[in-house]
Design an enzyme around this catalytic site. Structure first.
Site, PDB file in Angstrom:
ATOM      1  N   LYS A   1      50.286  78.342  67.507  1.00 35.66           N
ATOM      2  CA  LYS A   1      51.392  78.982  66.788  1.00 35.66           C
ATOM      3  C   LYS A   1      52.734  78.619  67.390  1.00 35.66           C
ATOM      4  O   LYS A   1      53.716  78.443  66.676  1.00 35.66           O
ATOM      5  CB  LYS A   1      51.216  80.499  66.748  1.00 35.66           C
ATOM      6  CG  LYS A   1      50.078  80.928  65.824  1.00 35.66           C
ATOM      7  CD  LYS A   1      50.145  82.405  65.485  1.00 35.66           C
ATOM      8  CE  LYS A   1      49.012  82.771  64.527  1.00 35.66           C
ATOM      9  NZ  LYS A   1      48.940  84.201  64.267  1.00 35.66           N
TER      10      LYS A   1
ATOM     11  N   LYS B   1      40.519  75.249  57.398  1.00 37.64           N
ATOM     12  CA  LYS B   1      40.055  76.589  57.034  1.00 37.64           C
ATOM     13  C   LYS B   1      41.004  77.218  56.008  1.00 37.64           C
ATOM     14  O   LYS B   1      42.199  76.909  55.981  1.00 37.64           O
ATOM     15  CB  LYS B   1      39.850  77.465  58.262  1.00 37.64           C
ATOM     16  CG  LYS B   1      41.088  78.039  58.873  1.00 37.64           C
ATOM     17  CD  LYS B   1      40.715  79.154  59.859  1.00 37.64           C
ATOM     18  CE  LYS B   1      41.947  79.993  60.134  1.00 37.64           C
ATOM     19  NZ  LYS B   1      41.697  81.182  60.920  1.00 37.64           N
TER      20      LYS B   1
ATOM     21  N   LYS C   1      46.498  81.368  54.826  1.00 33.14           N
ATOM     22  CA  LYS C   1      47.779  81.489  54.146  1.00 33.14           C
ATOM     23  C   LYS C   1      48.813  80.549  54.738  1.00 33.14           C
ATOM     24  O   LYS C   1      49.632  79.980  54.023  1.00 33.14           O
ATOM     25  CB  LYS C   1      48.293  82.923  54.263  1.00 33.14           C
ATOM     26  CG  LYS C   1      47.721  83.859  53.259  1.00 33.14           C
ATOM     27  CD  LYS C   1      47.668  83.282  51.857  1.00 33.14           C
ATOM     28  CE  LYS C   1      48.352  84.164  50.834  1.00 33.14           C
ATOM     29  NZ  LYS C   1      48.131  85.566  50.958  1.00 33.14           N
TER      30      LYS C   1
HETATM   31  P1  AMP Z   1      44.197  85.893  59.832  1.00 34.62           P
HETATM   32  O1  AMP Z   1      44.763  86.549  58.632  1.00 34.62           O
HETATM   33  O2  AMP Z   1      44.165  84.393  59.754  1.00 34.62           O
HETATM   34  O3  AMP Z   1      44.773  86.398  61.117  1.00 34.62           O
HETATM   35  O4  AMP Z   1      42.657  86.289  59.879  1.00 34.62           O
HETATM   36  C1  AMP Z   1      42.166  87.609  59.833  1.00 34.62           C
HETATM   37  C2  AMP Z   1      40.678  87.610  60.054  1.00 34.62           C
HETATM   38  O5  AMP Z   1      40.013  86.821  59.066  1.00 34.62           O
HETATM   39  C3  AMP Z   1      40.257  87.011  61.403  1.00 34.62           C
HETATM   40  O6  AMP Z   1      39.191  87.777  61.949  1.00 34.62           O
HETATM   41  C4  AMP Z   1      39.824  85.625  61.072  1.00 34.62           C
HETATM   42  O7  AMP Z   1      38.883  85.151  61.957  1.00 34.62           O
HETATM   43  C5  AMP Z   1      39.266  85.760  59.667  1.00 34.62           C
HETATM   44  N1  AMP Z   1      39.516  84.542  58.903  1.00 34.62           N
HETATM   45  C6  AMP Z   1      40.714  84.072  58.502  1.00 34.62           C
HETATM   46  N2  AMP Z   1      40.585  82.931  57.782  1.00 34.62           N
HETATM   47  C7  AMP Z   1      39.262  82.671  57.734  1.00 34.62           C
HETATM   48  C8  AMP Z   1      38.479  81.650  57.121  1.00 34.62           C
HETATM   49  N3  AMP Z   1      39.018  80.663  56.408  1.00 34.62           N
HETATM   50  N4  AMP Z   1      37.146  81.698  57.260  1.00 34.62           N
HETATM   51  C9  AMP Z   1      36.592  82.700  57.956  1.00 34.62           C
HETATM   52  N5  AMP Z   1      37.249  83.692  58.543  1.00 34.62           N
HETATM   53  C10 AMP Z   1      38.575  83.698  58.429  1.00 34.62           C
END
Ligand code: AMP
Ligand code: TRP
Length: 332
Positions: free
Chosen positions: A114, A197, A200
Site C-alpha cells: 500500500k 484478485k 476494488k
Molecule cells: P479488503 O476489502 O480487500 O480489505 O478485504 C476484506 C476481506 O475480504 C479480507 O478478509 C480479504 O482477505 C477478503 N478478500 C478480499 N478480496 C478477496 C478476493 N478477491 N478473494 C478472496 N477474499 C478476498
C-alpha cells in the site's frame, strides 16, 4: 464444551462488498456464528488509513452494517459492532505499538504494497501501525479463531507473536488466536484480469461483482468476463484462469462441485456457461441487496443495533484492557 470465541473485522471502504469479500471472508463469518461466540467488527478506524472522506465514511459504515446483516450476520446470534464505538481498541492498540518491533512492522507486506503505491514518503503513520491496531482488535476479545482471507495471514502471525511476547514478559494476558483461512474457493479473481484478485482498488469496476449492484449490472459483467482460448469448460487455473474463476464462483454459490459443473457443461460453449453463472450470482444476491436497502431506510434503528453490539463488545474488551494495564504496572 465451551463455545469458541471468534473475531473478525472488515473495513467500510466501499459502497458495496464484492463477491471476493463474501466468498473469501464473510461467508465464513456467517457459518461461524453457529456454535461459536462470534464478534464482528466494522473497522472504521482502520479505514482512516486510506483517503478520508467524512460523508463517504459515514455512509459506508452504515451500508457495511446493513450488508453484513443482509448477508446473514445476525445481531442476535453474534456481536456486530463498529470499532470506534469501543475505545478500548485504540487503548490496546497503543500497547501493541509498544510491544511490536519497528523491523517486524516494516516487514508487513500489506504496508509495503500500500505504501509503495503512493510513494513511501507520503504513506501515513497510521498505515504503518495498522497491524498493531488489528492485533488489538483480536486480542481484546481473547479470540480463538480469526476468519480472514489468505492475504491476512501475516497480520494474524504478527498478532500471535505479539500476544506470546506479551504473555511471556508480563504474565498470561491474551489467548493466542488462530487464523481460520478457507483454502479452496477462498480466492476470487477479477473478471477482466483473472490472474489478479477481485479487488476494488486493483481491478477495473467491470471485473468486480458487487453485492449492491443491480442484477442487470452484474449480469453484464459476467457476460463480458475475460475467457480463455479453447471451448471446454474445465478447471485449469494456469491454462484457463477466467473459466476456472467462474467455476469457483458458480460452485461456491450453487453448492455444486466443480467436477459436477464440468460434466454439466461438457460440450456446451462458454456463452451458455456464462449465462448460467450470471443467473446463479444474480439470484443469490437479489434478496441480499433488497434487505440491505430496506435496513438503510431506517438509519436510527440500524445505529441502535450497532450501539447494542458495542455495549456487548465493550464488556469483554474492558476486562481484557484492565488486566493488560495491571500486568504492565499501570496504576488502576
Ligand atoms: P479488503 O476489502 O480487500 O480489505 O478485504 C476484506 C476481506 O475480504 C479480507 O478478509 C480479504 O482477505 C477478503 N478478500 C478480499 N478480496 C478477496 C478476493 N478477491 N478473494 C478472496 N477474499 C478476498
Ligand atoms: N486488516 C483486515 C483486512 O484488511 C481487517 C481487519 C481489521 C481485521 N481488524 C481485524 C480482520 C481483526 C480480522 C481481525 O481485511
Amino acid at each position: 464444551m465451551t463455545k469458541k470465541r471468534v473475531l473478525s473485522g472488515i473495513q467500510p471502504t466501499s459502497d458495496s462488498f464484492h463477491l471476493g469479500n463474501y466468498l473469501g471472508a464473510l461467508k465464513q463469518w456467517v457459518e461461524l456464528q453457529s456454535g461459536n461466540d462470534a464478534f464482528y467488527c466494522i473497522v472504521d478506524l482502520h479505514a482512516l488509513t486510506g483517503d478520508i472522506d467524512p460523508a463517504l465514511l459515514r455512509k459506508r459504515t452504515l451500508s457495511s452494517a446493513a450488508q453484513l446483516i443482509a448477508l446473514g450476520i445476525s445481531p442476535e446470534k453474534s456481536t456486530l459492532f463498529v470499532q470506534s464505538h469501543v475505545a478500548e481498541h485504540n487503548q490496546l492498540g497503543w500497547i501493541m505499538e509498544c510491544i511490536a518491533g519497528f523491523g517486524e512492522a516494516n516487514r508487513m507486506t500489506q504496508f509495503k504494497d500500500k505504501s509503495a503505491k503512493g510513494g513511501a514518503d507520503t504513506a501515513r503513520v497510521g498505515l504503518f501501525t495498522y497491524p498493531m491496531l488489528q492485533a488489538a482488535d483480536i486480542l481484546l476479545y481473547q479470540a480463538d479463531q480469526v476468519p480472514v482471507g489468505e492475504d491476512q495471514r501475516q497480520h494474524i502471525e504478527l498478532t500471535r507473536d505479539l500476544a506470546i511476547r506479551f504473555n511471556t514478559k508480563f504474565g498470561d494476558t491474551f489467548k493466542i488466536p488462530e487464523g481460520y483461512i478457507l483454502k479452496s474457493g477462498s480466492k476470487i479473481y477479477d473478471l477482466q484480469e483473472p490472474t489478479n484478485k477481485m479487488s476494488k482498488s486493483a481491478g477495473s469496476v467491470a471485473g468486480v461483482l458487487e453485492v449492491m449492484d443491480t442484477p442487470e449490472a452484474n449480469t453484464k459483467k459476467i457476460k463480458s468476463a475475460t475467457t480463455d482460448a479453447g471451448r471446454e469448460v474445465t478447471f485449469d487455473e494456469k491454462g484457463k484462469p477466467g473459466i476456472s474463476n467462474l467455476l469457483t464462483i458458480h460452485s461456491a454459490l450453487s453448492g455444486k462441485s466443480v467436477s459436477e459443473l464440468e460434466n454439466e457443461f461438457a460440450g456446451k460453449g462458454y456463452g451458455d456457461f456464462k449465462g448460467a453463472v450470471a443467473e446463479v450470482v444474480v439470484e443469490y444476491l437479489r434478496p441480499i441487496r433488497t434487505q440491505a436497502l430496506e435496513l438503510l431506510q431506517d438509519e436510527a434503528h440500524l445505529i441502535k443495533v450497532l450501539h447494542d453490539g458495542a455495549d456487548k463488545a465493550r464488556a469483554v474488551a474492558s476486562a481484557t484492557l484492565a488486566q493488560t494495564y495491571k500486568n504492565l504496572g499501570l496504576v488502576l
